[in-house]
Scaffold this active site. Structure first.
Site, PDB file in Angstrom:
ATOM      1  N   GLY A 206      -4.500  73.754   7.493  1.00 18.39           N
ATOM      2  CA  GLY A 206      -4.470  73.696   8.959  1.00 18.39           C
ATOM      3  C   GLY A 206      -5.430  74.704   9.558  1.00 18.39           C
ATOM      4  O   GLY A 206      -6.261  75.278   8.857  1.00 18.39           O
ATOM      5  N   ASN A 207      -5.324  74.914  10.850  1.00 18.34           N
ATOM      6  CA  ASN A 207      -6.161  75.924  11.500  1.00 18.34           C
ATOM      7  C   ASN A 207      -5.379  76.592  12.621  1.00 18.34           C
ATOM      8  O   ASN A 207      -4.232  76.235  12.882  1.00 18.34           O
ATOM      9  CB  ASN A 207      -7.466  75.304  12.004  1.00 18.34           C
ATOM     10  CG  ASN A 207      -7.213  74.190  12.996  1.00 18.34           C
ATOM     11  OD1 ASN A 207      -6.678  74.418  14.072  1.00 18.34           O
ATOM     12  ND2 ASN A 207      -7.565  72.961  12.625  1.00 18.34           N
TER      13      ASN A 207
END
Ligand code: CTP
Length: 415
Positions: A206-207
């Site tokens: 993810g980020n």
């Protein structure tokens, strides 16, 4: 639009600060006129700071400008909130004892009253008659909300929520005058948040995107009159009311949703942080530690560039006769490095991706992601001067949406 916001002397006056923010964030010029009694609840300094305009409640301030005449004539809209029983009575009987009541008598545009008082006062025959009189003369008087009142009592009499007053005000203006919100009749698709690329049933890549910027853009576009579709990847903030939400998780899901939504959108804003890569394989079962210490190796494959695909599709489709081409807005999160500065990279990205506007964020681990404040530069493919916007994500979003409105409503064809 020029708005006069009259504030009555009721405890709900504090909620009107949020209403004022909604007006100013949508780009309206607001003059607040508090009654003398209301300043016991919220002081004039609050209204001056939030509106950015001087505040007075006396006809004897700035007499040379004859304020009540000027304000009443110039206002595209007058909103009174909270409209107390006393203010409704004064307005209904045409009294003119202070700046607000004088201004109401000078009004040329639509007037909206948002009442707040105890249930008994709202239901009293005198108030009923005043409301009927005002409505009979063409003013809009909202029904108060029902719920907990100032004390232990509850019933009809609560000030409607700021968003509800805002929406009623905009609907009133659109119905009664030639004024049009900048994005009225437009459909705007906005992607927000960060995609998550699964590795196995419990893990993902993810980020740090919080979705705050995308959500603030959705609010600004909604407030500017657009029909808004929010393609929501993972977000730390809730989606706003009044927009259609399409939840997505991965870049591939976002691509599918974006291509479908773009088909009937006037504007597409790609503010989501899309993973450039995804694991080549997704394990059906949880990846386990192995006894032979052979640690897993994750192979990544490229995700499609959604923004670039949207541009290609738009260019293939072209614009119908007399129509403006779809406007596509990209975001660039840049850090800059020894090879080039943030703006140089952003310029290159703008031309590589071919979008019309590129909103450039300067990022680092402690900058932008998850923060409430932001500073961006808006680059245009047409080559016009880069435009800076700084402030809360809400303020920055209002600037971006207002720029989009200008681009859409400009008569000259885009380069
Ligand atoms: N974007 C997209 N699809 C992707 C990656 C990014 O549509 N697979 C969009 C983002 O939503 C954003 C813009 O492209 O509007 C720029 O994203 P950014 O990550 O800054 O640029 P990259 O294309 O990833 O380029 P680089 O990694 O080389 O900086």
């Amino acid at each position: 639009m020029r708005i006069v916001l009259g504030v009555g002397g009721g405890i709900a006056a504090y909620k009107v600060a949020s209403l004022l923010r909604l007006f100013t964030e949508a780009g309206h010029h607001v003059t607040v006129i508090p009654t003398e009694a209301s300043t016991r609840f919220v002081g004039t300094a609050t209204w001056e700071a939030l509106s950015g305009n001087p505040v007075s409640n006396s006809v004897f301030d700035d007499v040379h400008q004859v304020n009540h005449v000027r304000l009443g004539h110039e206002a595209d809209l007058i909103v009174v909130a909270p409209a107390t029983a006393d203010l409704l009575a004064k307005a209904a009987t045409g009294q003119a004892g202070d700046l607000l009541t004088n201004t109401l008598l000078m009004a040329r545009g639509p007037v909206l009253f948002a009442p707040a008082m105890h249930t008994e006062m709202w239901q009293h025959a005198a108030t009923r008659a005043n409301v009927e009189t005002l409505r009979g003369r063409g003013a809009a008087v909202l029904e108060p909300a029902t719920g907990r009142l100032t004390g232990a009592d509850s019933g009809p009499g609560r000030l409607p929520e700021p968003e509800a007053i805002y929406d009623a005000a905009m609907a009133l203006v659109q119905g009664q005058s030639d004024f049009q919100l900048p994005l009225a009749g437009r459909t705007v698709t906005i992607s927000a948040g960060g995609t998550r690329e699964p590795l196995d049933p419990v893990r993902f890549l993810g980020n740090r995107s919080s979705g705050k910027q995308g959500v603030a853009l959705a609010v600004a576009a909604r407030n500017a009159g657009a029909t808004v579709r929010l393609l929501a990847a993972h977000m730390d903030v809730p989606a706003p009311a009044g927009v259609e939400v399409v939840p997505v998780e991965t870049a591939l899901q976002l691509r599918e949703a974006a291509l479908a939504a773009a088909a009937d959108s006037d504007v597409v804003i790609m503010s989501a942080a899309v993973a450039d890569f995804r694991p080549a394989e997704i394990s059906d079962t949880k990846i386990k530690k192995r006894d032979d210490h052979a640690d897993p190796v994750i192979t990544l494959v490229r995700n499609p560039d959604i923004l670039q695909e949207l541009v290609e599709l738009r260019n293939l489709k072209g614009a119908g006769a007399g129509e403006k081409q779809q406007l596509i807005v990209g975001f660039a999160a840049e850090t800059g490095d020894s090879q080039g500065d943030v703006l140089a990279y952003a310029e290159a990205k703008l031309h590589r991706k071919g979008c019309d506007l590129l909103v450039v964020n300067h990022v680092g681990t402690d900058r932008v992601f998850g923060q409430d404040h932001n500073s961006v530069v808006i680059l245009a493919r047409s080559g016009s001067e880069p435009q800076e916007a700084t402030g809360t994500k809400t303020e920055v979003s209002a600037a971006i949406i207002s720029r989009i409105g200008l681009e859409l409503n400009s008569v000259s064809p885009r380069a």
